[in-house]
Scaffold this active site. Structure first.
Site, mmCIF file in Angstrom:
data_model
loop_
_atom_site.group_PDB
_atom_site.id
_atom_site.type_symbol
_atom_site.label_atom_id
_atom_site.label_comp_id
_atom_site.label_asym_id
_atom_site.label_seq_id
_atom_site.Cartn_x
_atom_site.Cartn_y
_atom_site.Cartn_z
ATOM 1 C CB SER A 118 -8.453 -1.341 4.820
ATOM 2 O OG SER A 118 -9.009 -0.694 3.701
ATOM 3 C CE1 TYR B 287 -3.903 2.079 4.136
ATOM 4 C CE2 TYR B 287 -5.524 1.161 2.631
ATOM 5 C CZ TYR B 287 -5.207 1.750 3.850
ATOM 6 O OH TYR B 287 -6.203 1.993 4.768
HETATM 7 P P1 NAD Z 1 -5.826 9.592 9.565
HETATM 8 O O1 NAD Z 1 -4.776 9.945 8.580
HETATM 9 O O2 NAD Z 1 -6.842 10.585 9.966
HETATM 10 O O3 NAD Z 1 -5.153 9.017 10.900
HETATM 11 C C1 NAD Z 1 -4.010 8.214 10.902
HETATM 12 C C2 NAD Z 1 -3.196 8.587 12.143
HETATM 13 O O4 NAD Z 1 -2.062 7.719 12.239
HETATM 14 C C3 NAD Z 1 -2.669 10.017 12.057
HETATM 15 O O5 NAD Z 1 -3.031 10.753 13.218
HETATM 16 C C4 NAD Z 1 -1.163 9.842 11.948
HETATM 17 O O6 NAD Z 1 -0.423 10.874 12.573
HETATM 18 C C5 NAD Z 1 -0.968 8.505 12.645
HETATM 19 N N1 NAD Z 1 0.281 7.879 12.241
HETATM 20 C C6 NAD Z 1 0.764 7.739 10.980
HETATM 21 N N2 NAD Z 1 1.964 7.154 11.015
HETATM 22 C C7 NAD Z 1 2.253 6.916 12.321
HETATM 23 C C8 NAD Z 1 3.359 6.349 12.994
HETATM 24 N N3 NAD Z 1 4.420 5.901 12.323
HETATM 25 N N4 NAD Z 1 3.332 6.276 14.341
HETATM 26 C C9 NAD Z 1 2.251 6.742 15.025
HETATM 27 N N5 NAD Z 1 1.185 7.303 14.458
HETATM 28 C C10 NAD Z 1 1.194 7.386 13.108
HETATM 29 O O7 NAD Z 1 -6.546 8.314 8.965
HETATM 30 P P2 NAD Z 1 -7.702 7.388 9.557
HETATM 31 O O8 NAD Z 1 -8.691 7.260 8.487
HETATM 32 O O9 NAD Z 1 -8.117 7.792 10.916
HETATM 33 O O10 NAD Z 1 -6.899 6.005 9.628
HETATM 34 C C11 NAD Z 1 -6.846 5.169 10.783
HETATM 35 C C12 NAD Z 1 -6.649 3.745 10.334
HETATM 36 O O11 NAD Z 1 -7.792 3.351 9.566
HETATM 37 C C13 NAD Z 1 -5.440 3.525 9.418
HETATM 38 O O12 NAD Z 1 -4.817 2.306 9.751
HETATM 39 C C14 NAD Z 1 -6.074 3.423 8.037
HETATM 40 O O13 NAD Z 1 -5.275 2.685 7.151
HETATM 41 C C15 NAD Z 1 -7.360 2.731 8.378
HETATM 42 N N6 NAD Z 1 -8.415 2.858 7.382
HETATM 43 C C16 NAD Z 1 -8.888 4.086 7.027
HETATM 44 C C17 NAD Z 1 -9.902 4.176 6.081
HETATM 45 C C18 NAD Z 1 -10.444 5.502 5.634
HETATM 46 O O14 NAD Z 1 -11.155 5.513 4.619
HETATM 47 N N7 NAD Z 1 -10.203 6.605 6.307
HETATM 48 C C19 NAD Z 1 -10.449 3.026 5.519
HETATM 49 C C20 NAD Z 1 -9.938 1.789 5.915
HETATM 50 C C21 NAD Z 1 -8.937 1.723 6.856
#
Ligand code: NAD
Length: 256
Positions: free
Chosen positions: A141, A154
């Site tokens: 991130s 985080y």
């Molecule tokens: P999201 O919440 O839509 O998806 C995250 C997914 O991870 C969910 O489907 C959830 O069920 C799954 N998950 C959570 N804990 C879990 C576990 N213990 N075992 C298996 N699955 C699990 O969010 P997203 O935005 O799609 O996030 C995906 C990745 O991107 C994450 O690592 C997040 O930190 C990173 N990220 C997101 C953003 C953003 O702005 N959305 C920015 C930077 C990084």
């Protein structure tokens, strides 16, 4: 011809916004997929959408060692190999200052975001090596290279996976395993709305994180998925050990 014809990809967090976009793009490019998440309802709907000839799923907690072994075993039993792993599952944790986070709050985020990635590396690297190499993409991130208040677990976790990525890249190079991170700024998924709502429950249509991005918008999950495709495919064949921003300019400075 697709960029991922005859490739097998494991995607964790596949039921979430970014994972889902990556799964669709990877399938379009010819990959066979193992979709991994806790959320069975969304996994099922994705397999329906992508097609059970191209995608399978398993519910697994990425922080649990047996679940990690299971998702790898199931992938091997169906597809016989793994070429690409997207270690993408993550949680944002509680939003509070350091003194108002508990040790449990901290451990929970680190378990999923860091142990989950470490276990993914530990158990997929030998499988990729056996297959002559491959690519691992970890979702870090902008929180992996800078901080904002209220998200210390985080932020710690997303910095930590850059270290894991570098360790994996150095250890994997002899086996032709490339390991990189993608580093998105706020991307329009449920995660970002949860964070924005928790910071300001009365925000209405306000999108402060989009406004603070030089390009003045959230990124779209598909924009991150395209970077994952670059790193996962032969397009990124000389890329390993790298931190790849996908952030609308956030890491470049501040625009007025
Ligand atoms: P999201 O919440 O839509 O998806 C995250 C997914 O991870 C969910 O489907 C959830 O069920 C799954 N998950 C959570 N804990 C879990 C576990 N213990 N075992 C298996 N699955 C699990 O969010 P997203 O935005 O799609 O996030 C995906 C990745 O991107 C994450 O690592 C997040 O930190 C990173 N990220 C997101 C953003 C953003 O702005 N959305 C920015 C930077 C990084």
């Amino acid at each position: 011809m697709g960029k991922l014809d005859n490739k097998v990809a494991v995607i964790t967090g596949a039921a979430g916004g970014i994972g889902r976009a990556a799964a669709k793009l990877f399938a379009q490019e010819g990959a066979k997929l193992m979709l991994v998440d806790l959320d069975e309802t969304n996994l099922l709907s994705m397999v329906e959408e992508i097609g059970s000839d191209k995608a399978s799923y398993i519910t697994a907690d990425v922080s649990n060692v047996n679940d990690v072994k299971n998702y790898i075993d199931k992938t091997l039993s169906i597809y016989k190999k793994i070429d690409i792993t997207l270690l993408n599952a993550g949680i944002e944790g509680k939003i509070a200052s350091i003194q108002d986070q508990t040790d449990g709050d901290f451990d929970k985020v680190l378990a999923v975001n860091v142990r989950g990635v470490w276990l993914g590396l530990k158990y997929t690297m030998p499988v990729l090596a056996e297959n002559g190499g491959g690519s691992i993409v970890i979702t870090s991130s902008t929180a992996g290279i800078r901080a904002t208040p209220g998200l210390s677990p985080y932020i710690t976790s997303k910095h930590a996976v850059i270290g894991l990525m570098r360790a994996g890249a150095m250890e994997g190079a002899k086996d032709k395993i490339r390991v990189n991170t993608v580093n998105p700024s706020p991307i329009e998924t449920n995660m970002i709305y949860r964070i924005e709502d928790e910071i300001n429950p009365n925000r209405g249509n306000k999108q402060p994180m989009a406004d603070n991005t030089p390009l003045k918008r959230y990124g779209q999950p598909e924009e991150v998925a395209r970077l994952m495709l670059f790193l996962g495919s032969e397009d990124g064949s000389f890329c390993t050990g790298g931190v790849y921003m996908c952030d609308g300019g956030v890491s470049g400075g501040r625009s007025f």
